[in-house]
Every structure is written in structure tokens, then in C-alpha cells.
Write a protein that holds these residues in place. Structure first.
Motif, short mmCIF file in Angstrom:
data_model
loop_
_atom_site.label_atom_id
_atom_site.label_comp_id
_atom_site.label_asym_id
_atom_site.label_seq_id
_atom_site.Cartn_x
_atom_site.Cartn_y
_atom_site.Cartn_z
N ILE A 161 -1.87 5.99 12.24
CA ILE A 161 -0.68 6.78 11.90
C ILE A 161 -0.93 7.60 10.65
N ARG A 162 -1.47 6.97 9.62
CA ARG A 162 -1.68 7.63 8.34
C ARG A 162 -2.69 8.76 8.46
N ARG A 163 -3.73 8.60 9.28
CA ARG A 163 -4.76 9.61 9.46
C ARG A 163 -4.29 10.80 10.29
N GLY A 164 -3.20 10.64 11.03
CA GLY A 164 -2.74 11.69 11.93
C GLY A 164 -3.26 11.51 13.35
N ASP A 165 -4.11 10.50 13.58
CA ASP A 165 -4.65 10.27 14.92
C ASP A 165 -3.54 9.93 15.92
N ALA A 166 -2.61 9.08 15.50
CA ALA A 166 -1.55 8.65 16.42
C ALA A 166 -0.68 9.83 16.85
N HIS A 202 0.80 -1.22 0.00
CA HIS A 202 0.00 0.00 0.00
C HIS A 202 0.84 1.28 0.00
N GLY A 203 2.15 1.15 -0.15
CA GLY A 203 3.01 2.32 -0.23
C GLY A 203 3.01 3.15 1.04
N ILE A 204 2.95 2.50 2.19
CA ILE A 204 2.93 3.19 3.48
C ILE A 204 4.32 3.12 4.11
N PRO A 205 4.86 4.22 4.64
CA PRO A 205 6.15 4.15 5.33
C PRO A 205 6.08 3.15 6.48
N SER A 206 7.11 2.32 6.60
CA SER A 206 7.10 1.27 7.61
C SER A 206 7.50 1.83 8.98
N PRO A 207 6.61 1.76 9.97
CA PRO A 207 6.96 2.27 11.30
C PRO A 207 7.91 1.31 12.03
N GLU A 208 8.53 1.83 13.04
CA GLU A 208 9.37 1.02 13.93
C GLU A 208 8.47 0.05 14.69
N ALA A 212 3.47 8.46 17.30
CA ALA A 212 3.97 9.02 16.05
C ALA A 212 4.26 10.50 16.16
N ARG A 213 5.15 10.96 15.29
CA ARG A 213 5.33 12.38 15.01
C ARG A 213 4.63 12.71 13.70
N GLY A 214 4.61 11.74 12.82
CA GLY A 214 3.97 11.85 11.51
C GLY A 214 4.09 10.50 10.83
N PRO A 215 3.55 10.35 9.63
CA PRO A 215 3.57 9.06 8.95
C PRO A 215 4.97 8.48 8.76
N ALA A 216 5.98 9.32 8.61
CA ALA A 216 7.34 8.82 8.37
C ALA A 216 8.14 8.64 9.66
N HIS A 217 7.57 9.03 10.79
CA HIS A 217 8.26 8.91 12.08
C HIS A 217 7.27 8.35 13.09
N ALA A 218 7.21 7.04 13.17
CA ALA A 218 6.19 6.40 13.99
C ALA A 218 6.68 5.04 14.48
N ALA A 219 5.98 4.53 15.48
CA ALA A 219 6.29 3.20 16.02
C ALA A 219 4.99 2.53 16.45
N ILE A 220 4.94 1.23 16.26
CA ILE A 220 3.82 0.43 16.77
C ILE A 220 4.37 -0.47 17.87
N VAL A 221 3.73 -0.39 19.03
CA VAL A 221 4.11 -1.21 20.18
C VAL A 221 3.09 -2.34 20.31
N VAL A 222 3.56 -3.56 20.34
CA VAL A 222 2.69 -4.75 20.42
C VAL A 222 3.07 -5.55 21.65
N THR A 223 2.09 -6.06 22.37
CA THR A 223 2.39 -6.94 23.50
C THR A 223 2.89 -8.29 22.98
N ASP A 224 3.77 -8.93 23.75
CA ASP A 224 4.22 -10.25 23.32
C ASP A 224 3.07 -11.26 23.39
N GLY A 225 2.06 -10.95 24.23
CA GLY A 225 0.88 -11.80 24.27
C GLY A 225 0.13 -11.82 22.95
#
Length: 251
Positions: free
Chosen positions: A143-148, A88-94, A109-122
Motif C-alpha cells: 500500500i505504502r509503495r503504491g503497488d496496491a 511506524h506512522g502508517i495510516p491504518s487500512p480497513e 487501495a486508492r492510495g495510502p490513506a484509502h486502502a483495505a487488507i483482505v485476509v482469509t479466516d484460515g
């Protein structure tokens, strides 16, 4: 510009103005010439605005006590995320992992190109690939919408300072955050994956658990896909999971 982006710009503008006014008052009171005081106050406000914009998401990630996603769990997440972003041509977050037996995730996130997704190991242990794909797609859409980005600023500027005042925090955050942001991200995630049962199944798993992430921070409670219950959770910010499940079932 959508609601979240407008609110992010407004929040940063208010912060800059407040810092500038405070600096101006202090400088005038200590006897500095008014013109020099104005120049310094404007610079101080600008520095505060830019500084928070650049660093808020990193500060929030540190507060969550998350770690870089590596090992087998990191490989699984990276593989799923890569497919979504490349297609989908989306910048890959950390990608980051937080230790918790529950299934949950958030995006900072700071923006679409500067973001991270945190996932539980569960989540990595309990969810199937299509469910993980739905979970990650939900946060990619935030992230893409700016909500994050706005949720991150709100967490640092509002939720964190008000953490001890549970009722006040809930009221302030309930008014600050856009209504319906979780449902919007759910619908966009389904469009992204083209497989509604994936996210639907993940949400059903979440609905059958107690949302606990022991090492998270009050600054990020509103950012989890299922808000952890610290006794100060507020259903105003997230529609109840059952309502989101029902909405996806209608697709």
C-alpha cells in the motif's frame, strides 16, 4: 515517483484519453459543433479518470465477496495491525475477512490513506501472531509503495475484462505489473517488523498448501500474496514462494 505510481498515473491518463476520444467522435458524428464536442469530450474523459480513481478499490473489494472484519478474528487482526501502524506512522487500512480455509491475503487501495487488507479466516486460525504481523506488514508495504493502488487499477481495467481469456490475461498482466514487487514488499515488511522469521514462517505455511480462495474474483488473482490457482495463474507476476523463502533465509 516509483514505477507503480507512474503506471497508475499512465493508466488513468490513458483511460481518460480513450473515453474523451470516443466521446468526441460520437458527438461529432451526431452533428454537434466541434468546439462543444471537444469541451464535452474533455469533461467526459476527466469524469472517467476521477471516477475510476475514486471507486476502483471499492469495486474490487465487492468483487472479492469479502466482509468487514469483526468478532474474534477482527479483534486479533486489528490488534496486530494497530501495533504496526502506530509504531511506524502508517495510516491504518480497513480490515476485511474472506471465507477460505487457506492462508492468504491481499491489499486493495486508492492510495495510502484509502486502502483495505483482505485476509482469509484460515490465516487468522492457522498463523501465530508474529506470522500474521509479517503477512499484514507485507501488504502495508504494498500500500505504502503504491503497488496496491496500481494492482487494483490493473485488476479492474485489464484482468477483469480479460478474465475468460486466460492466456491473454496472463501475458497482459505479466507485462503491466512491475517485476519484483512481491520480493520488494517482503524485504520492506521484514524491515518494518524487524523480525524476518515472522514473514518467513508465514510464507512457508503458504508454500505447503493449495492456494484456493473460492469466492475471489479473476480481477484480484494477481493481488493475493499467494496467487489462487484457477488454471490461469502466471508465475511471471509473483516469484515462486520457494524463491521468496530462499531470499528471506539469506537475511
Amino acid at each position: 515517483m516509483n514505477t507503480s505510481r507512474r503506471r497508475s498515473a499512465a493508466a488513468l491518463g490513458i483511460l481518460g484519453a480513450v473515453v474523451g476520444v470516443v466521446a468526441l467522435v460520437v458527438l461529432v458524428l451526431v452533428g454537434l459543433h466541434w468546439l462543444a464536442a471537444v469541451v464535452i469530450a474533455v469533461v467526459a474523459g476527466g469524469v472517467a479518470l476521477v471516477g475510476l480513481r475514486l471507486t476502483a478499490w471499492r469495486l474490487l473489494l465487492r468483487l472479492t465477496d469479502s466482509q468487514a472484519a469483526d468478532g474474534a478474528a477482527g479483534e486479533i487482526l486489528a490488534n496486530v495491525l494497530e501495533g504496526l501502524c502506530v509504531n511506524h506512522g502508517i495510516p491504518s487500512p480497513e480490515l476485511r475477512i474472506i471465507q477460505s480455509p487457506s492462508v492468504n491475503a491481499l491489499a486493495a487501495a486508492r492510495g495510502p490513506a484509502h486502502a483495505a487488507i483482505v485476509v482469509t479466516d484460515g490465516a487468522v486460525e492457522q498463523l501465530e501472531r508474529v506470522e500474521l504481523e509479517g503477512l499484514l506488514a507485507h501488504h502495508l508495504c504494498r500500500i505504502r509503495r503504491g503497488d496496491a493502488a496500481f494492482e487494483t487499477l490493473a485488476g479492474i481495467l485489464l484482468a477483469w475484462p480479460l478474465g475468460a481469456a486466460g492466456w491473454l490475461r496472463s501475458r497482459v498482466m505479466g507485462r503491466a505489473l512491475p517485476a519484483g514487487r512481491s520480493l520488494n514488499a517482503d524485504f520492506e515488511a521484514v524491515s518494518l517488523t524487524r523480525y524476518p522469521p515472522g514473514l518467513l514462517s508465514a510464507l512457508m505455511t503458504l508454500s505447503g498448501q493449495t492456494a484456493e480462495v473460492p469466492s475471489t474474483t479473476v480481477a484480484a488473482l494477481h493481488m493475493w500474496i499467494d496467487e489462487p490457482d484457477w488454471g490461469i495463474a502466471d508465475a511471471v507476476r509473483h516469484p515462486r514462494l520457494q524463491a521468496r523463502i530462499a531470499a528471506l533465509n539469506e537475511l
